[in-house]
Design an enzyme around this catalytic site. Structure first.
Site, mmCIF file in Angstrom:
data_model
loop_
_atom_site.group_PDB
_atom_site.id
_atom_site.type_symbol
_atom_site.label_atom_id
_atom_site.label_comp_id
_atom_site.label_asym_id
_atom_site.label_seq_id
_atom_site.Cartn_x
_atom_site.Cartn_y
_atom_site.Cartn_z
ATOM 1 N N LYS A 11 0.829 -1.206 0.000
ATOM 2 C CA LYS A 11 0.000 0.000 0.000
ATOM 3 C C LYS A 11 0.869 1.264 0.000
ATOM 4 C CE LYS A 11 -3.748 -2.308 2.482
ATOM 5 N NZ LYS A 11 -4.568 -2.305 3.714
ATOM 6 N N TYR A 51 -12.344 -2.898 -4.032
ATOM 7 C CA TYR A 51 -12.908 -2.955 -2.683
ATOM 8 C C TYR A 51 -14.436 -2.930 -2.676
ATOM 9 C CZ TYR A 51 -8.256 -2.224 -0.664
ATOM 10 O OH TYR A 51 -6.942 -2.347 -0.281
ATOM 11 N N ARG A 87 -0.941 -14.804 3.472
ATOM 12 C CA ARG A 87 -1.638 -14.146 4.583
ATOM 13 C C ARG A 87 -0.863 -14.329 5.889
ATOM 14 N NH1 ARG A 87 -6.014 -10.880 3.758
ATOM 15 N NH2 ARG A 87 -6.990 -11.650 5.634
ATOM 16 N N ARG A 104 3.349 -7.161 8.869
ATOM 17 C CA ARG A 104 2.623 -6.143 9.635
ATOM 18 C C ARG A 104 3.121 -6.067 11.070
ATOM 19 N NH1 ARG A 104 -2.946 -8.193 7.051
ATOM 20 N NH2 ARG A 104 -3.021 -6.839 5.218
ATOM 21 N N ASN A 114 -1.623 -0.438 7.341
ATOM 22 C CA ASN A 114 -1.057 -1.760 7.649
ATOM 23 C C ASN A 114 -0.171 -2.333 6.543
ATOM 24 O OD1 ASN A 114 -3.003 -2.587 5.822
ATOM 25 N ND2 ASN A 114 -4.111 -3.887 7.270
ATOM 26 N N HIS A 117 -1.838 -5.420 1.339
ATOM 27 C CA HIS A 117 -3.092 -6.151 1.112
ATOM 28 C C HIS A 117 -2.710 -7.520 0.593
ATOM 29 C CE1 HIS A 117 -6.996 -7.312 -0.511
ATOM 30 N NE2 HIS A 117 -6.311 -7.733 -1.572
ATOM 31 N N GLU A 128 -8.782 -10.714 -8.147
ATOM 32 C CA GLU A 128 -7.892 -9.561 -7.961
ATOM 33 C C GLU A 128 -6.769 -9.553 -8.999
ATOM 34 O OE1 GLU A 128 -8.653 -8.996 -3.170
ATOM 35 O OE2 GLU A 128 -6.840 -10.023 -3.820
#
Length: 152
Positions: A11, A51, A87, A104, A114, A117, A128
Site C-alpha cells: 500500500k 474494494y 496471509r 505487519r 497496515n 493487502h 484480484e
C-alpha cells in the site's frame, strides 16, 4: 503438486516508507516466485471495483482516498498454498495483533496503515489478479524450484 497464485499489494504507506524490497525479500526467501509486478497509482474507479465488497462500510471513502494517495506495488506471487501462506507472512489485519516476524508485526502499528493487502481466498486471488493484471502474468520455472519442492 498444485501451485496457486495470490495477489499482494504494498500500500502507499509501505511504498513511501521504502519497504518494497524487504517485503519482496520475505516472499522470495520463503520460496515463492514473482510472476507479475507493477508500480501504479490506481484510479478511484479501479479501487472502488477492487474494494466493492466494502462499499457499505463507514471507512470506505477514507480507504479509497488513502489507497489512491500514492503508488501501490501490485504483485502476483506463485507457489504451494500461496494464498494462505501469503496471509501468514503478512500477519493479522490489525498490526497490533500481528506476531513479530510478520510483515505487519514488524512494519506497522495502525490498522489503517497496515502496509499490505493480500488475497483472502483462492477465488478472490483470481479475481484480484485479473483486475490488476488484465494482460496476465509471466509463466516461468525458477532454477531453484527443485530445491524448494519435493518431487511427487
Amino acid at each position: 503438486m498444485s501451485t496457486e497464485q495470490t495477489f499482494i499489494a504494498i500500500k502507499p504507506d509501505g511504498v513511501q516508507r521504502g519497504l518494497i524490497s524487504p517485503i519482496i525479500g520475505r516472499f522470495e526467501n520463503r520460496g515463492f516466485k514473482l510472476v507479475a509486478i507493477s508500480l501504479v497509482t490506481p484510479t478511484k474507479e479501479h479501487l472502488e471495483k477492487h474494494y466493492e465488497d466494502l462499499k457499505e462500510k463507514a471507512f470506505f471513502p477514507g480507504l479509497i482516498s488513502y489507497m489512491g494517495s500514492g503508488p501501490i506495488c501490485a504483485m502476483v506471487w506463485e507457489g504451494r498454498d500461496a494464498v494462505k501462506t501469503g496471509r501468514t507472512l503478512l500477519g493479522a489485519t490489525n498490526p497490533l495483533a500481528s506476531a513479530p516476524g510478520t510483515i505487519r508485526g514488524d512494519f506497522a502499528l495502525d490498522v489503517g496503515r497496515n502496509v499490505c493487502h493480500g488475497s483472502d481466498s483462492v477465488e478472490n486471488a483470481k479475481k484480484e489478479i485479473a483486475h490488476w493484471f488484465p494482460n496476465g502474468v509471466v509463466s516461468w520455472k525458477a532454477s531453484q524450484f527443485d530445491w524448494i519442492y519435493e518431487k511427487a
